[in-house]
Design an enzyme around this catalytic site. Structure first.
Site, PDB file in Angstrom:
ATOM      1  N   ALA A 241       0.856  -1.199   0.000  1.00 50.99           N
ATOM      2  CA  ALA A 241       0.000   0.000   0.000  1.00 50.99           C
ATOM      3  C   ALA A 241       0.884   1.239   0.000  1.00 50.99           C
ATOM      4  O   ALA A 241       2.007   1.209   0.499  1.00 50.99           O
ATOM      5  CB  ALA A 241      -0.877  -0.019   1.246  1.00 50.99           C
TER       6      ALA A 241
ATOM      7  N   GLY B 283       0.776  -5.037   1.135  1.00 51.14           N
ATOM      8  CA  GLY B 283      -0.348  -5.112   0.209  1.00 51.14           C
ATOM      9  C   GLY B 283       0.027  -5.791  -1.101  1.00 51.14           C
ATOM     10  O   GLY B 283      -0.837  -6.391  -1.761  1.00 51.14           O
TER      11      GLY B 283
ATOM     12  N   GLU C 222      -0.285  -9.358  -0.423  1.00 51.63           N
ATOM     13  CA  GLU C 222      -1.716  -9.631  -0.223  1.00 51.63           C
ATOM     14  C   GLU C 222      -2.460  -9.689  -1.559  1.00 51.63           C
ATOM     15  O   GLU C 222      -3.375 -10.488  -1.744  1.00 51.63           O
ATOM     16  CB  GLU C 222      -2.330  -8.559   0.699  1.00 51.63           C
ATOM     17  CG  GLU C 222      -1.773  -8.664   2.118  1.00 51.63           C
ATOM     18  CD  GLU C 222      -2.240  -7.536   3.022  1.00 51.63           C
ATOM     19  OE1 GLU C 222      -1.886  -6.373   2.742  1.00 51.63           O
ATOM     20  OE2 GLU C 222      -2.963  -7.817   3.990  1.00 51.63           O
TER      21      GLU C 222
ATOM     22  N   GLU D  33       4.072  -4.936   7.728  1.00 52.80           N
ATOM     23  CA  GLU D  33       3.236  -3.871   8.287  1.00 52.80           C
ATOM     24  C   GLU D  33       3.544  -3.593   9.747  1.00 52.80           C
ATOM     25  O   GLU D  33       3.433  -2.445  10.208  1.00 52.80           O
ATOM     26  CB  GLU D  33       1.749  -4.229   8.126  1.00 52.80           C
ATOM     27  CG  GLU D  33       1.211  -4.078   6.705  1.00 52.80           C
ATOM     28  CD  GLU D  33       1.458  -5.288   5.813  1.00 52.80           C
ATOM     29  OE1 GLU D  33       2.270  -6.164   6.189  1.00 52.80           O
ATOM     30  OE2 GLU D  33       0.847  -5.354   4.730  1.00 52.80           O
TER      31      GLU D  33
END
Ligand code: 3HC
Ligand code: NAI
Length: 693
Positions: free
Chosen positions: A61, A102, A105, A125
């Site tokens: 992200a 992310g 993911e 994270e």
């Protein structure tokens, strides 16, 4: 364009293309969704491959979007992953390099995953005070099992993809071009009938889940310190034992609440601040740099030896120059011992030690450093000595060589003026021990050339330092601020506190070591000498005289087993000293001060806000170009608690209005004229703004 789209023989290849690391910001997410729509709408496309251009599959992200509405604006990462997972056409992730957060993911949402052996995989994270918030805590346990997933997520560590060979994380680990392999894999998958596998459909099983999770919770809680994220990671992974949708909901709740913690804001700011430090407003990123193949270090003392090791470790040959043979021998002996101790701990092989030592040459003659591309001076802190060294360097150094000084207090412009090439002169202020401490203050003189600055910043990265540019002033960024902090610590003693109370309060706040323990380690005599010099240059500068009284008692610190504290032979612990406490109390009496009980809160505020206020002056004067640079100095050189992000970030958290109010309140007290709210701090406070806006 943030994602490209091509079709190869019935397989659509969506390539994330958003340098530097294909961060999954709003534009990239939209790019992926557009690619997915095109592929799903095109009857000629039977399968889809998702990959990344450049140096990453995806770094995750976009951290810069956090805290802004864009972070969750549709298409959100959850929507993108959901769309991929629901696709009737098979989707294959082709991971050639970094797949983190992310990014991983996103891959977990694909039906199949292929990676090269060396691809770097992580859910990091937790290092940002978060938990994986796009399904990672639910899908990873389904791919590699509860325990392995929990370890991966709680540690946040980066691992090579080959470590996961044979698990449900990767269908294939490939040696060659992963996109070619993925296209082939996708075509075969498209020929198979029936739905494609979704990790969400796999139940997580563990024979002793409850006992295991209980153990994990207590271990993690014991080592998490002030950070809430590690335990929240365990709880989110634990939720993977529940039905997938329930687990995802638990993950989302955990993610959202961590996103709003000061700890996460501090860690995110630190991540970005570390990278921002190398950006200098008037020195563009494409500024040419000078080649540095050989380094010379002048002075083989405490600092010179450590400085040399940085370059030896990075594969750069170093010539160490000293005045006398015995000093040189001592210096080289210290370097050798240091490496051997590291080898004993198993952190270096003997071959590596030998290779590093082999890169070291020693000399007593300046003739031997004529070909150095960079010379770093680390001789005595005395302007006359520096003058003789720089005049000699000016005679012998080759044209274009960078001449750096490790001075901690002297004026770089004065040092530059000893040469006929002030553009090549710069400060490289390492911190002790120089081979360990991450911080490097790069002091930019009035005439330092931009390419010299750019070269030193680049070199700092090569030797693993966090380099921060400082203008020329007394103490540069770090020591100039610490002086105000120490000054408040001294005033607190005059007013009613004792060293152990001050240290305890600030250590509870999170500092690695309080000011009095710290100075006992560094040596009280060093700051005494500085104060004596200052008394001549700046007689109006007021400070607590307890430090001078301490030195008059011969209590120079740990090295004589007596300082602000008592010490015992073979024991580094600090024991409160009755003699010192009496000296402090007597001094208050002599000053006519009625000692009062001082709260820990006041101690912390006065010490930390002293840093903040001086930091604001430093910013205002342009000595630092941004607040995050000041924070980096404090996180990497002064033991400021990382979970608070640095003094300026901490002040932003408190609110600058409250900080300015507190300073004004303290200014009414003893030695109040030592405090004046910095104009920049006041201006930002009045505008409701922050340092790190
Ligand atoms: N978001 C935004 N920018 C990022 C980024 C990210 N996730 N990751 C890296 N960058 C930027 C850096 O800020 C830097 O920018 P700059 O050049 O403008 O200063 C640039 O990319 C290069 O970064 P590095 O200097 O760190 O480059 P390296 O090649 O040394 O390392 C990396 C690359 C391994 C990807 C490293 O940058 C890294 O570890 N990034 C962070 C990865 C991370 O923490 N991801 C998780 C994000 S949170 C998340 O995904 C939430 C999700 O669960 C919902
Ligand atoms: P040190 O006293 O341990 O070492 C200085 C060395 O320089 C000695 O070995 C001496 O023989 C040598 N030397 C002196 N004059 C010389 C000359 N003309 N030519 C060649 N060699 C010469 O001192 P230290 O602590 O290593 O400090 C060196 C510099 O680093 C100083 O400018 C100091 O302010 C700075 N510094 C020190 C820090 C510390 O924590 N010790 C931290 C940051 C900077």
């Amino acid at each position: 364009m943030t994602a490209t789209y091509q079709v190869h023989d019935g397989v659509a290849v969506i390539t994330l293309d958003h340098p530097p690391v294909n961060g999954l910001g709003h534009a990239t997410r939209t790019g992926i969704m557009n690619g997915m729509s095109r592929a799903l709408d095109d009857a000629a496309v039977e399968a889809i491959v998702i990959t990344g251009a450049g140096k990453a599959f995806s770094g995750g992200a976009d951290i810069r979007e956090f805290g802004t509405p864009k972070a969750f604006q549709e298409p959100s990462l959850a929507t993108v992953i959901d769309t991929i997972e629901r696709s009737a056409k098979p989707v294959v992730a082709a991971i050639h390099s970094v797949a983190m957060g992310g990014g991983l993911e996103l891959a977990l949402g694909c039906h199949y995953r292929l990676a090269t052996r060396q691809a770097k995989i992580a859910l990091p994270e937790v290092n940002l005070g978060l938990l994986p918030g796009a399904g990672g805590t639910q899908r990873l346990p389904r791919a590699i099992g509860l325990e392995a997933a929990l370890n991966t997520i709680v540690s946040g560590k980066t691992m090579l993809a080959e470590k996961f060979a044979g698990t449900g994380l990767f269908n294939e680990i490939v040696a060659d071009d992963v996109v070619v392999a993925a296209v082939k894999f996708a075509r075969t998958a498209a020929e198979r009938a029936g739905p494609h596998p979704k990790l969400r459909d796999i139940p997580v099983q563990h024979a002793h889940a409850e006992a295991y999770l209980g153990f994990a919770r207590s271990t993690v809680a014991a080592s998490a310190g002030p950070y809430p994220a590690p335990l929240a990671c365990v709880n989110a992974v634990a939720a993977s034992l529940r039905p997938f949708d329930e687990g995802i909901e638990a993950e989302r709740d955990g993610f959202m609440s961590l996103m709003n913690t000061p700890e996460s804001r501090a860690l995110r700011q630190a991540f970005l601040g570390e990278r921002a430090a190398s950006r200098i407003p008037d020195v563009p990123a494409d500024t040419p740099t000078r080649a540095i193949a050989k380094v010379a270090v002048i002075g083989a003392g405490t600092m010179g030896g450590g400085i040399a090791m940085n370059f030896l470790n990075a594969g750069v040959p170093v010539t160490l120059l000293e005045m006398k043979a015995d000093a040189l021998e001592r210096g080289v002996g210290a370097i050798r011992r240091n490496y051997e101790n590291t080898a004993k701990k198993g952190k270096l092989t003997q071959d590596e030690v030998d290779a590093r030592i082999a890169r070291l040459a020693t000399t007593l003659s300046y003739d031997d450093i004529r070909d150095a591309d960079l010379v770093i001076e680390a001789v005595f802190e005395d302007l006359e000595v520096k003058k003789s060294v720089f005049q000699r360097l000016d005679e012998v150094a080759k044209p274009g060589a960078i001449l750096a000084s490790n001075t901690s207090t002297l004026d770089i412009d004065a040092i530059a003026s000893f040469t006929k090439r002030p553009r090549d002169v710069i400060g490289m202020h390492f911190f002790s021990p120089a081979n360990v401490m991450k911080l490097l203050e790069v002091v930019r003189g009035a005439q330092t050339a931009k390419d010299v600055l750019a070269t030193v910043m680049q070199l700092a990265k090569k030797i693993g330092k966090v380099a921060v540019v400082s203008g020329v002033c007394d103490g540069f960024i770090g020591n100039r601020m610490i002086e105000q902090y120490s000054r408040q610590a001294g005033f607190l003693l005059d007013e009613g506190a004792l060293p152990q109370q001050v240290d305890r309060a600030i250590e509870r706040f999170g500092f690695a070591m309080g000011p009095f323990r710290m100075i006992d380690m560094a040596g009280n005599d060093i700051s005494w000498a500085i104060r004596k010099r200052r008394a001549v240059e700046q007689p109006e500068f007021n400070y607590s005289k307890t430090g001078d009284l301490l030195c008059e008692m011969g209590r120079f610190g740990q090295k004589v087993q007596a300082g602000w504290y008592d010490y015992k032979p073979g024991d580094r612990r600090a024991y409160p000293s009755a003699v010192v406490d009496e000296m402090i109390v007597q001094h208050s009496r002599d000053l006519g001060i009625a000692r009062r009980k001082i709260s820990d809160e006041e101690i912390v505020e006065r010490l930390v806000f002293a840093l903040v206020n001086e930091g604001a002056l430093i910013l205002q004067e342009g000595i630092a170009s941004k607040a995050s640079d000041i924070d980096m100095v404090y996180l990497h050189g002064y033991g400021f608690p990382k979970f608070r992000g640095g003094p300026m970030q901490y002040a932003d958290e408190i609110g600058l209005y409250a900080v300015a109010q507190a300073i004004r309140r303290y200014a009414r007290g003893y030695q109040g004229h030592a405090w004046q709210v910095a104009p920049l701090l006041q201006r930002l406070a009045d505008a409701g703004a922050s340092f790190n806006d």
